[in-house]
Motif scaffolding. Structure first.
Motif, mmCIF file in Angstrom:
data_model
loop_
_atom_site.group_PDB
_atom_site.id
_atom_site.type_symbol
_atom_site.label_atom_id
_atom_site.label_comp_id
_atom_site.label_asym_id
_atom_site.label_seq_id
_atom_site.Cartn_x
_atom_site.Cartn_y
_atom_site.Cartn_z
ATOM 1 N N GLU A 1 0.804 -1.259 -0.101
ATOM 2 C CA GLU A 1 -0.012 -0.024 0.027
ATOM 3 C C GLU A 1 0.996 1.351 0.010
ATOM 4 O O GLU A 1 0.793 2.300 -0.548
ATOM 5 C CB GLU A 1 -0.911 0.015 1.249
ATOM 6 N N ASP A 2 1.961 1.111 0.949
ATOM 7 C CA ASP A 2 2.561 2.443 0.960
ATOM 8 C C ASP A 2 4.041 2.083 0.285
ATOM 9 O O ASP A 2 5.126 1.632 0.767
ATOM 10 C CB ASP A 2 3.132 2.769 2.322
ATOM 11 N N ARG A 3 4.291 2.600 -1.033
ATOM 12 C CA ARG A 3 5.450 2.128 -1.876
ATOM 13 C C ARG A 3 6.427 2.803 -1.434
ATOM 14 O O ARG A 3 7.673 2.293 -1.447
ATOM 15 C CB ARG A 3 4.962 2.508 -3.386
ATOM 16 N N LYS B 1 7.293 5.155 -9.975
ATOM 17 C CA LYS B 1 7.511 4.465 -8.723
ATOM 18 C C LYS B 1 6.762 3.198 -8.637
ATOM 19 O O LYS B 1 7.232 2.046 -8.420
ATOM 20 C CB LYS B 1 7.478 5.422 -7.528
ATOM 21 N N GLN B 2 5.358 3.392 -8.886
ATOM 22 C CA GLN B 2 4.608 2.353 -8.618
ATOM 23 C C GLN B 2 4.965 1.183 -9.675
ATOM 24 O O GLN B 2 4.605 -0.012 -9.486
ATOM 25 C CB GLN B 2 3.086 2.717 -8.688
ATOM 26 N N LYS B 3 5.070 1.531 -11.007
ATOM 27 C CA LYS B 3 5.309 0.666 -11.993
ATOM 28 C C LYS B 3 6.795 -0.060 -11.584
ATOM 29 O O LYS B 3 6.769 -1.456 -12.028
ATOM 30 C CB LYS B 3 5.608 1.305 -13.356
ATOM 31 N N THR C 1 -3.193 1.367 -7.158
ATOM 32 C CA THR C 1 -3.358 2.370 -8.100
ATOM 33 C C THR C 1 -3.295 3.853 -7.275
ATOM 34 O O THR C 1 -3.514 4.766 -7.903
ATOM 35 C CB THR C 1 -4.183 2.346 -9.097
ATOM 36 N N ARG C 2 -2.972 3.713 -6.105
ATOM 37 C CA ARG C 2 -3.176 4.883 -5.348
ATOM 38 C C ARG C 2 -2.274 6.091 -5.458
ATOM 39 O O ARG C 2 -1.017 5.548 -5.859
ATOM 40 C CB ARG C 2 -3.101 4.685 -3.932
ATOM 41 N N ALA D 1 -9.310 0.485 -1.815
ATOM 42 C CA ALA D 1 -10.417 1.483 -1.291
ATOM 43 C C ALA D 1 -11.153 2.098 -2.324
ATOM 44 O O ALA D 1 -12.529 2.706 -2.058
ATOM 45 C CB ALA D 1 -9.875 2.570 -0.375
ATOM 46 N N GLU D 2 -10.774 1.920 -3.463
ATOM 47 C CA GLU D 2 -11.623 2.367 -4.711
ATOM 48 C C GLU D 2 -12.603 1.217 -5.083
ATOM 49 O O GLU D 2 -12.300 0.528 -5.713
ATOM 50 C CB GLU D 2 -10.647 2.748 -5.928
#
Lengths: 324, 502
Positions: free
Chosen positions: B339-341, B407-409, B429-430, B459-460
């Motif tokens: 969740e927290d990258r 970063k997420q990628k 995808t946050r 959460a989405e």
């Protein structure tokens, strides 16, 4: 909460028991406990005021040292105790402002900022220290008419020097101010969640400066009390770790002025009782061990409170406005 | 009618980034203006400038015709601007009343008049029909209630202009409906509302006008009547966006991940996951729907060995995974997109190359015994950067220098490239732009198609609905219901998420 009341009750019963057995010694021991505890309580107020607004102050030791030094030598040079007191309080406030400058404006790590103050204080006072100076007298004891003749409470609470009264009154004033005034609400908000205070139109930076400076002045008063009322002299390393002990008492008292006062008096009592036992030779242990007592107690206190108390949430973090 | 708020050519730059470039915007009395844009489009910066929290480099802010000097929060408040912040500006340990009066306390002499303060809060909540308990401590309240306090706080000073910065991000669908109702009521009472969001549905529901920002510039202005969700998305991203995820039916195989009576505490040592059991098959995406704070975070951490399991077990292919040993859990075949990258996904000061092998740096081919194999590392990095469309100047660039989406990628590339049996994706995808969301969704579906069991926590609700083959609704640390993804009803799930129906 319950354990606190229990502690009160036990203390009360213990005092009552000893008072019935030997009123004179008990009165003197508790009186001494206040004398020992008060400077610690006052030093703890410095920590409370700072940390409640989010500034960790481990430079209390330095503040005590440098303000007592300045207070003593001003009084010695001028022969005027009041002048000594004023200079000590001013010096304390200056040390507070220095901490603000380092920690608030320059956003330095607050532990390092405090350490700088401690090192500066030790270095400067050692460098300028000259032996052989004296002050004409210490602040005299002022007995409060009427109140001082109450048995037990009279000698314990109402036969002290002026700075003792000032210290005790200021602790209660701080307590009321912290919980009942807009200033207190804002200060606590700044220490818990500075951006909420900022968005409500409270200047985080100004309030931190103000509070750390007032706290420093409070530390100056504690320094003045130590040298000008309690001891009457000054020597290298005069503050002897009281500033650090005060931090432990602050934590034990849950960042609450009355809590810290209670913790300080408990601490003072332990010391007074030990002294009494030594003097009357009820127990004979090497003096080195009794000298260790404050430090051992500090460690114990911290071990007991560790993990059970909650510090102000924003403690130690410099405030960055644009990240709000 | 003269404008309540008039922004002219607002420009704000941060080192290396232009957050706002020549943006002009106006809001009139009783009007709801939606400010729409992707993350990083500059929406928050713009409204913070209005409220004086950010000092624009140039441009003019006029409120009710008066010029407001840059960075003057007090002046903004004085002119009747109220703001509800994206991150709640509440002191958790204080009471509702204390939070609302902070900064402008009713006084009696030098003291706070607590009685009057309380009365004021009660009156305020009556006036706007927003019920709160004035004596409750904020941290004990659910987020929807906390937001209500934020709104009351903003409304207290007779605001004429209310700014809401992504107010719906943490709310349940019901709470969102309620909030949109409140916004409409305020507008009909004459309050101008500037409302930031990236959720198209909300814009269509309440806005009178929409201003779309893209890369710090105004990309367009329109009204909900003239456009639709696709049109808005296109304005937002600057190209056609597929809102619906394209996927075939799941080819369900045997059970791979099975969670049995799991129990775990949150950071405050309260039960967060309370007897949670779930089976996830290979080749399916199991979505966990729920309002944040119902144990999802703790669940994910307990599964991945990052939080002590007080009871229960987590099995991969029938083998029990160890407790509190994330590395071993990973070796047993559970990948984790955290969740927290920033905290758990990446080492910001390491290069992309190193970040791409964080959990297998000591395995061949990336290491031969004690020696790292730089060729293999580079090759791996180059392949993944290409395959996962990571936009970076070089594979040696530090991860911290990338944008949120990239970063997420990196995290997604690392976790999905290992073809593990299980993928646990928490809020994948946050804080990521729409383009990257589309891409990450595709990758998750492709992992599923390659036979992975995907546990998706988000959460989405839209994300859950569009990706999941099955949906487990989580409330209070437990599963309330498991539904088939195809016939899941949005409103029904919303009620379950709020703990209302079963």
């Amino acid at each position: 909460m319950r354990s606190r009341w229990l502690m009160f009750a036990i203390t009360f019963i213990a005092i009552l028991y000893f008072y019935m057995r030997d009123s004179l010694v008990t009165t003197s021991v508790i009186g001494t406990a206040i004398t020992f505890g008060l400077p610690l309580a006052m030093a703890a107020m410095v920590g409370i005021m700072c940390e409640r607004t989010g500034i960790v102050n481990i430079g209390i030791e330095g503040t005590l040292l440098v303000s007592s030094f300045v207070g003593f030598f001003t009084a010695s040079a001028s022969g005027n105790l009041i002048l000594g007191l004023i200079s000590a309080v001013a010096m304390g406030a200056i040390s507070g402002l220095l901490l603000s400058l380092l920690a608030v404006t320059w956003k330095m790590d607050q532990i390092i900022a405090g350490t700088i103050i401690n090192i500066l204080a030790t270095g400067l006072t050692s460098f300028f220290y000259k032996q052989g100076h004296t002050i004409p007298s210490t602040f005299p004891e002022v007995d409060i008419p009427g109140l001082s003749s109450i048995p037990f409470f009279g000698p314990v609470l109402f036969m002290h020097g002026p700075l003792t009264y000032a210290g005790i009154i200021l602790i209660f004033v701080l307590w009321v101010a912290l919980y009942k005034t807009p200033w207190g609400l804002r200060s606590r908000a700044v220490g818990e969640h500075p951006s909420s205070a900022d968005t409500a139109g409270v200047s985080v930076i100004k309030l931190r400066y103000l509070n750390v400076a007032i706290a420093g002045a409070f530390g100056g008063l504690a320094g003045a009390y130590l040298t000008l009322e309690l001891v009457g002299s000054w020597d290298r390393g005069f503050s002897a770790g009281k500033g650090f002990t005060a931090l432990a008492l602050m934590i034990f008292g849950r960042w609450n002025p009355i809590g810290a006062l209670g913790a300080a008096i408990f601490f003072g009592t332990a010391q007074a009782v030990t002294n009494q036992l030594m003097i009357t030779q009820v127990v004979t242990i090497p003096q080195q061990f009794t000298n260790m007592l404050p430090y051992v107690l500090t460690i114990l206190i911290l071990a007991i409170s560790a993990g059970k108390v909650r510090a102000p949430a924003a403690e130690g973090q410099p405030y960055e406005k644009e990240q709000a | 009618m003269s404008a309540l708020l008039e922004l002219t050519n607002i420009t704000k730059t941060y080192p290396g980034v232009i957050a706002n470039e020549n943006i002009s915007l106006s809001v009139t009395k009783g009007e709801i203006v939606a400010l729409l844009g992707e993350n990083g489009a500059g929406k928050s910066t713009l409204v913070k400038a209005v409220f004086g929290l950010v000092r624009p480099d140039s441009g003019e802010i006029r409120i009710k015709g008066d010029l407001i000097s840059a960075g003057d929060t007090a002046a903004a408040i004085e002119h009747g601007v109220g703001m509800v912040h994206q991150h709640f500006q509440l002191v958790p340990v204080m009471s509702v009343t204390e939070n609302i009066i902070l900064g402008d306390e009713p006084r009696k002499g030098i003291f706070i008049d607590k009685k009057k303060a309380r009365e004021e809060v009660v009156a305020l909540s009556k006036r706007y029909g927003l019920e709160v308990d004035p004596d409750a401590i904020v941290e004990d309240l659910p987020v929807g209630m906390q937001q209500r306090i934020e709104i009351l706080k903003a409304l207290r000073k007779d605001v004429d202009l209310l700014i809401l910065d992504e107010p719906t991000a943490v709310l349940t669908p019901q709470e969102i409906e309620e909030l949109l109702g409140v916004i409409k009521n305020l507008a009909s009472a004459g309050v101008g509302v500037l409302f930031i969001t990236h959720k198209l549905r909300e814009v269509m529901a309440v806005a009178d006008r929409v201003v779309v920002l893209r890369n710090g510039k105004t990309a367009g202005a329109t009204t909900p009547k003239e456009t639709n969700e696709e049109g808005l998305a296109q304005l937002m991203v600057g190209r056609n966006v597929v809102l619906q995820v394209d996927k075939s039916d799941a080819v369900k195989q045997g059970i791979v991940l099975s969670i049995r009576d799991l129990q775990a505490n949150d950071d405050r040592k309260h039960t967060a996951v309370d007897g949670f059991s779930l089976d996830v098959h290979a080749g399916e995406i199991m979505g966990i729907a729920g309002v944040e704070g119902n144990g999802q975070r703790e669940l994910v951490e307990a599964i991945c060995g990052m939080r002590p399991r007080l009871m229960g077990s987590v099995l991969v292919d029938g083998l029990e995974t160890p407790d509190m040993q994330p590395h071993k859990v990973h070796r047993m075949g559970i990948s984790h997109i955290p969740e927290d990258r920033e905290k758990h996904g990446l080492v910001a000061s390491y290069s992309i190359e190193d970040n791409l092998v964080l959990n297998q740096f000591d395995q061949p081919p990336f290491a031969n015994g004690w020696i790292r194999n730089s060729n293999a590392l580079e090759q791996n990095a180059n392949t993944l950067v290409e395959e996962f469309d990571i936009r970076t100047p070089s594979i040696k660039t530090t991860a911290g220098a990338l944008s949120g989406g990239n970063k997420q990628k990196v995290v997604v590339a690392r976790e999905l490239s290992q073809n593990t049996k299980v993928v646990v994706a928490a809020q994948p995808t946050r804080g990521v732009d729409v383009g990257s969301i589309e891409f990450i969704h595709k990758q998750l579906v492709s992992a599923r198609d390659h036979g992975a069991a995907v546990l998706l926590v988000s959460a989405e609700l839209d994300e859950i609905l569009s990706l999941s083959d099955r949906i487990a609704v989580m409330f209070g640390g437990k599963i309330v219901a498991i539904l088939d993804g195809k016939d899941a009803d949005r409103a029904k799930i919303g009620r379950m998420m709020a703990g209302l129906a079963s």
